[in-house]
Design a protein around this motif. Structure first.
Motif, short mmCIF file in Angstrom:
data_model
loop_
_atom_site.label_atom_id
_atom_site.label_comp_id
_atom_site.label_asym_id
_atom_site.label_seq_id
_atom_site.Cartn_x
_atom_site.Cartn_y
_atom_site.Cartn_z
N GLN A 82 0.68 84.13 28.59
CA GLN A 82 -0.04 85.22 29.23
C GLN A 82 -0.36 86.26 28.16
O GLN A 82 0.47 86.55 27.29
N ARG A 83 -1.57 86.81 28.24
CA ARG A 83 -1.93 87.89 27.31
C ARG A 83 -1.20 89.16 27.76
O ARG A 83 -1.26 89.54 28.93
N THR A 84 -0.50 89.79 26.84
CA THR A 84 0.23 91.03 27.12
C THR A 84 -0.16 92.06 26.06
O THR A 84 -0.79 91.70 25.06
N PRO A 85 0.23 93.31 26.23
CA PRO A 85 -0.03 94.30 25.17
C PRO A 85 0.62 93.91 23.84
O PRO A 85 0.17 94.33 22.78
N ALA A 86 1.67 93.08 23.88
CA ALA A 86 2.36 92.64 22.67
C ALA A 86 1.78 91.34 22.12
O ALA A 86 2.38 90.72 21.25
N GLY A 87 0.65 90.88 22.63
CA GLY A 87 0.05 89.62 22.21
C GLY A 87 0.27 88.54 23.26
O GLY A 87 0.69 88.83 24.38
N TRP A 88 0.00 87.30 22.90
CA TRP A 88 0.20 86.18 23.81
C TRP A 88 1.67 85.80 23.81
O TRP A 88 2.25 85.55 22.76
N GLY A 147 -8.40 80.98 32.07
CA GLY A 147 -9.10 82.25 32.18
C GLY A 147 -8.82 83.09 30.95
O GLY A 147 -8.19 82.63 30.00
N PRO A 148 -9.27 84.34 30.96
CA PRO A 148 -9.13 85.17 29.75
C PRO A 148 -7.71 85.69 29.50
O PRO A 148 -7.41 86.16 28.41
N VAL A 204 -2.24 77.32 28.85
CA VAL A 204 -1.13 76.38 28.74
C VAL A 204 -1.27 75.68 27.39
O VAL A 204 -2.36 75.21 27.04
N VAL A 205 -0.19 75.61 26.66
CA VAL A 205 -0.16 74.95 25.36
C VAL A 205 0.81 73.78 25.44
O VAL A 205 1.93 73.92 25.95
N HIS A 206 0.36 72.62 24.95
CA HIS A 206 1.23 71.46 24.77
C HIS A 206 1.25 71.17 23.27
O HIS A 206 0.18 71.10 22.65
N LEU A 209 11.72 84.35 17.40
CA LEU A 209 11.52 83.33 18.42
C LEU A 209 11.54 83.94 19.82
O LEU A 209 10.65 83.68 20.63
N VAL A 210 12.50 84.78 20.08
CA VAL A 210 12.62 85.41 21.39
C VAL A 210 11.45 86.36 21.65
O VAL A 210 11.01 86.50 22.79
N GLY A 211 10.91 86.95 20.61
CA GLY A 211 9.76 87.83 20.76
C GLY A 211 8.51 87.12 21.22
O GLY A 211 7.55 87.76 21.66
N LEU A 212 8.51 85.80 21.16
CA LEU A 212 7.37 85.01 21.64
C LEU A 212 7.38 84.87 23.15
O LEU A 212 6.43 84.35 23.73
N PHE A 213 8.46 85.32 23.78
CA PHE A 213 8.63 85.18 25.23
C PHE A 213 8.51 86.54 25.91
O PHE A 213 8.96 87.56 25.39
N ALA A 214 7.95 86.53 27.12
CA ALA A 214 7.91 87.74 27.95
C ALA A 214 9.34 88.12 28.32
O ALA A 214 10.25 87.28 28.31
N GLU A 215 9.55 89.36 28.65
CA GLU A 215 10.89 89.87 28.97
C GLU A 215 11.57 89.05 30.07
O GLU A 215 12.78 88.81 30.02
N ASP A 216 10.81 88.62 31.06
CA ASP A 216 11.39 87.88 32.20
C ASP A 216 11.08 86.39 32.16
O ASP A 216 11.10 85.70 33.18
#
Length: 130
Positions: free
Chosen positions: A112-118, A77-78, A82-84, A25-32
């Motif tokens: 946000q798209r990151t190197p670790a996925g969305w 954008g790419p 936003v997901v509801h 679950l926490v891995g779905l979130f960006a570090e900050d």
């Protein structure tokens, strides 16, 4: 497991929640990331999110189940979206140990798209007001 597309975020959230897998679950979130939880806690950053979610999943939500409802995706954008996602939450325990019944909730996440996925950079999981 990385989320390859914004459409998969809510499903990954639900799957990790149901498995009581805090790390997933926490891995779905960006570090900050910021996360406003169902109990009204505002967790800032992964460590705080992990502490908060761990407590919630061991407490009132220890037996909670999520059933998926209506969803909406708004691309920004790419690299952002936003997901509801509506969920019906059941199995929630009141402080006296009784069942709270079915609760309508909405998960809203800015991704946000990151190197670790969305990943979520900001999310709210709220009780839906009637």
């Amino acid at each position: 497991m990385p989320v390859d597309a914004p459409e998969g975020f809510a499903r990954a959230f639900s799957s990790a929640w149901l498995a009581r897998d805090v790390a997933e679950l926490v891995g779905l979130f960006a570090e900050d990331a910021d996360f406003l939880t169902l109990t009204g806690d505002w967790a800032e950053g992964r460590q705080a999110i992990a502490r908060t979610v761990t407590g919630e999943l061991k407490g009132a939500f220890a037996r909670a189940r999520l059933v998926t409802g209506r969803a909406k995706l708004r691309p920004l954008g790419p690299e952002a979206a936003v997901v509801h996602q509506r969920f019906v939450l059941s199995g929630v325990l009141n402080p006296d140990g009784s069942d709270a019944g079915r609760i309508a909730t909405i998960l809203m996440a800015v991704l946000q798209r990151t190197p670790a996925g969305w990943q979520a950079v900001s999310a709210q999981f709220n009780v839906e007001e009637s």
